[in-house]
Design a protein around this motif. Structure first.
Motif, mmCIF file in Angstrom:
data_model
loop_
_atom_site.group_PDB
_atom_site.id
_atom_site.type_symbol
_atom_site.label_atom_id
_atom_site.label_comp_id
_atom_site.label_asym_id
_atom_site.label_seq_id
_atom_site.Cartn_x
_atom_site.Cartn_y
_atom_site.Cartn_z
ATOM 1 N N GLY A 135 0.883 -1.163 0.078
ATOM 2 C CA GLY A 135 -0.188 0.034 0.035
ATOM 3 C C GLY A 135 0.912 1.141 -0.040
ATOM 4 N N ILE A 136 1.753 1.425 1.038
ATOM 5 C CA ILE A 136 2.652 2.569 1.063
ATOM 6 C C ILE A 136 3.950 2.152 1.703
ATOM 7 C CG2 ILE A 136 0.943 4.313 1.214
ATOM 8 C CD1 ILE A 136 0.937 4.115 4.327
ATOM 9 N N GLY A 137 4.940 2.740 1.369
ATOM 10 C CA GLY A 137 6.247 2.600 1.913
ATOM 11 C C GLY A 137 7.187 3.699 1.930
ATOM 12 N N GLY A 138 8.245 3.604 2.358
ATOM 13 C CA GLY A 138 9.153 4.617 2.608
ATOM 14 C C GLY A 138 10.682 4.386 2.405
ATOM 15 N N TRP A 139 11.696 5.590 2.218
ATOM 16 C CA TRP A 139 12.924 5.418 2.140
ATOM 17 C C TRP A 139 13.396 4.694 0.684
ATOM 18 C CZ3 TRP A 139 10.596 4.664 6.800
ATOM 19 C CH2 TRP A 139 11.217 5.692 7.853
ATOM 20 N N ARG A 140 14.680 4.290 0.587
ATOM 21 C CA ARG A 140 15.341 3.590 -0.583
ATOM 22 C C ARG A 140 14.995 4.408 -1.769
ATOM 23 N NH1 ARG A 140 18.063 -0.826 0.510
ATOM 24 N NH2 ARG A 140 17.520 -2.326 2.360
ATOM 25 N N GLY A 141 14.822 5.695 -1.837
ATOM 26 C CA GLY A 141 14.811 6.516 -3.004
ATOM 27 C C GLY A 141 13.381 6.830 -3.409
ATOM 28 N N SER A 143 9.979 8.530 -3.953
ATOM 29 C CA SER A 143 9.618 9.975 -4.183
ATOM 30 C C SER A 143 8.172 10.006 -4.788
ATOM 31 C CB SER A 143 10.409 10.480 -5.117
ATOM 32 O OG SER A 143 10.006 9.901 -6.410
ATOM 33 N N GLU A 144 7.836 11.137 -5.165
ATOM 34 C CA GLU A 144 6.525 11.539 -5.583
ATOM 35 C C GLU A 144 6.206 10.527 -6.732
ATOM 36 O OE1 GLU A 144 8.601 13.511 -5.876
ATOM 37 O OE2 GLU A 144 8.877 14.165 -7.820
ATOM 38 N N LYS A 145 7.313 9.757 -7.569
ATOM 39 C CA LYS A 145 7.197 8.832 -8.640
ATOM 40 C C LYS A 145 6.441 7.466 -7.914
ATOM 41 C CE LYS A 145 10.577 10.717 -11.515
ATOM 42 N NZ LYS A 145 12.211 11.101 -11.044
ATOM 43 N N SER A 146 6.815 7.246 -6.647
ATOM 44 C CA SER A 146 6.146 6.098 -6.016
ATOM 45 C C SER A 146 4.896 6.100 -5.703
ATOM 46 C CB SER A 146 7.072 5.697 -4.689
ATOM 47 O OG SER A 146 8.348 6.003 -4.883
ATOM 48 N N GLY A 147 4.177 7.291 -5.767
ATOM 49 C CA GLY A 147 2.729 7.456 -5.375
ATOM 50 C C GLY A 147 2.746 8.578 -4.439
ATOM 51 N N PRO A 148 1.321 8.964 -4.306
ATOM 52 C CA PRO A 148 1.070 10.079 -3.329
ATOM 53 C C PRO A 148 1.337 9.741 -1.960
ATOM 54 C CG PRO A 148 -1.051 8.946 -3.923
ATOM 55 C CD PRO A 148 0.156 8.148 -4.753
ATOM 56 N N LEU A 149 1.375 10.972 -1.011
ATOM 57 C CA LEU A 149 1.710 10.596 0.464
ATOM 58 C C LEU A 149 -0.049 10.251 0.923
ATOM 59 C CD1 LEU A 149 3.179 14.086 1.211
ATOM 60 C CD2 LEU A 149 4.280 12.013 1.499
ATOM 61 N N TRP A 150 0.065 9.322 1.698
ATOM 62 C CA TRP A 150 -1.404 9.200 2.543
ATOM 63 C C TRP A 150 -1.444 9.299 4.059
ATOM 64 C CZ3 TRP A 150 -5.121 6.707 -0.626
ATOM 65 C CH2 TRP A 150 -4.747 6.655 -1.879
ATOM 66 N N TYR A 151 -2.383 10.194 4.316
ATOM 67 C CA TYR A 151 -2.559 10.438 5.926
ATOM 68 C C TYR A 151 -3.974 10.899 6.061
ATOM 69 C CZ TYR A 151 -1.559 15.112 3.711
ATOM 70 O OH TYR A 151 -1.720 16.080 2.770
ATOM 71 N N SER A 162 1.830 16.085 -3.577
ATOM 72 C CA SER A 162 2.996 16.918 -3.455
ATOM 73 C C SER A 162 4.320 16.234 -3.723
ATOM 74 C CB SER A 162 3.012 17.922 -2.459
ATOM 75 O OG SER A 162 2.317 17.385 -1.291
ATOM 76 N N ALA A 163 5.278 16.850 -4.328
ATOM 77 C CA ALA A 163 6.447 16.240 -4.722
ATOM 78 C C ALA A 163 7.314 16.028 -3.189
ATOM 79 C CB ALA A 163 7.405 16.898 -5.599
ATOM 80 N N GLY A 164 8.279 15.303 -3.232
ATOM 81 C CA GLY A 164 9.176 15.169 -2.171
ATOM 82 C C GLY A 164 9.797 13.522 -1.856
ATOM 83 N N ALA A 165 10.456 13.598 -0.719
ATOM 84 C CA ALA A 165 10.958 12.129 -0.557
ATOM 85 C C ALA A 165 10.022 11.318 0.324
ATOM 86 C CB ALA A 165 12.255 12.319 0.327
ATOM 87 N N ALA A 166 10.034 10.165 0.615
ATOM 88 C CA ALA A 166 9.123 9.390 1.308
ATOM 89 C C ALA A 166 9.900 8.702 2.419
ATOM 90 C CB ALA A 166 8.610 8.122 0.482
ATOM 91 N N GLY A 167 9.086 8.700 3.612
ATOM 92 C CA GLY A 167 9.691 8.246 4.902
ATOM 93 C C GLY A 167 10.584 9.044 5.652
#
Ligand code: ZN
Length: 325
Positions: A135-141, A143-151, A162-167
């Motif tokens: 569903g969702i994950g973080g780190w290891r590069g 970014s927004e290319k991995s999907g949206p932020l979920w909260y 919105s763009a940015g890193a994950a995790g």
């Protein structure tokens, strides 16, 4: 300021099933481990804890399957996925050979259960099907290319492109967990709010979020490097016929000793395997202002044996950490 009351639960006996099942009736669990980034996650220490927590229910027979290190020789690594009803992943690796990927995909698509514990959602950033499963994950590069932020915002799920890193996460402190799906079998009978033992509160996770239901959130405190958002703490995903239970909690043995973590791991694993939960919520479950941890589990941390520095976090808050995992 919430005054924390620490409840230590001295005996695991209360949690044992009232009768032993025949071995053939047990749910067969593959506990997958073998790698993690750097030294952040000591799977050699946490795997025996997870195994004990599952087996003490009397419901599961747990086989530990340890994968070779990344870039190692996978030619003799042939996990027999179809022998298991559920795979519990305590595993964070960057990539897998394609043949193994296909096997896990087929297993899940055909109804095999999957449980993702904490940094297992850091694994495999470039494997689309795996990211669908978690569903969702973080780190290891990621970014927004991995999907949206979920909260969650104002009590409702949000996906934010919105763009940015994950995790990200702050220091390991106790935090409140808020139930968001009280009718789900894993959550039935759990309090609407409970205090988790000191742990990393994962934030800014990204992913496809397809067929995903967030079961619980935790507020990421800006005073502790947080986002000021209600971040997913536990969620489920439907992947083909397979059920996935994903908990972002469980960084170390202190976190794993929380009765709230243990209970939801046990219930989530049963649900991922069978679609049902037959276990009762223990009377020692944490409340909104009470951390409840198992001292017998806590003592499985080698750091505890080496000295008092590893005493329960609320008593000895740990300093902020660098933004690792
Ligand atoms: Zn961690």
């Amino acid at each position: 300021m919430i005054r924390l009351v620490i409840t230590a639960v001295w005996s695991a006996l209360l949690m044992l099933a009232p009768f032993a099942r025949a071995a053939s009736d047990l749910i067969q669990v593959m506990l997958l481990d073998g790698q993690s980034a750097g030294t952040y996650h000591a799977w050699q220490v946490t795997t025996p804890v997870l195994k004990r927590e599952l087996e003490e229910t009397g419901l599961f027979n747990v086989s530990v399957v340890t994968a070779p290190p990344s870039g190692g020789d996978f030619s003799n690594f042939k996990p027999a996925f179809t022998r298991f009803q559920v795979v519990v992943s305590n595993y964070d690796a960057p990539a897998w050979p394609e043949e193994l990927q296909s096997q896990l995909e087929e297993y899940a698509r055909n109804g095999g259960g999957l449980v993702i514990v904490h940094a297992a959602d850091n694994a495999f950033p470039d494997w689309p099907a795996y990211n669908r499963m978690i569903g969702i994950g973080g780190w290891r590069g990621r970014s927004e290319k991995s999907g949206p932020l979920w909260y969650f915002k104002d009590g409702n799920p949000v996906s934010d492109t919105s763009a940015g890193a994950a995790g990200s996460h702050g220091a390991r402190l106790p935090f409140l967990v808020t139930t968001r799906a009280s009718a789900h079998p894993i959550m039935k009978g759990l309090p609407p709010l409970w205090m988790h033992a000191p742990d990393e509160l994962y934030a800014t996770l990204r992913g496809p979020g397809k067929n995903m239901t967030v079961l619980a959130t935790a507020h990421s405190d800006p005073k502790n490097h947080g986002t000021d958002r209600d971040e997913p703490a536990m969620l489920v995903v439907q992947y083909g016929k397979g059920r996935v239970f994903h908990t972002t909690m469980g960084h170390d043995v202190a976190a794993l000793s929380c009765v709230g973590f243990i209970t939801t791991l046990q219930r989530g694993t049963e649900w991922a395997a069978t679609g049902k939960v037959t276990q009762k919520v223990p009377s020692t479950f944490p409340t909104a202002n009470t951390v409840s941890y198992r001292s017998d589990i806590f003592r499985m941390d080698p750091g505890f044996i080496n000295g008092p520095a590893a005493a329960p976090g609320p008593l000895v808050p740990k300093p902020p950490q660098s933004p690792d995992k």
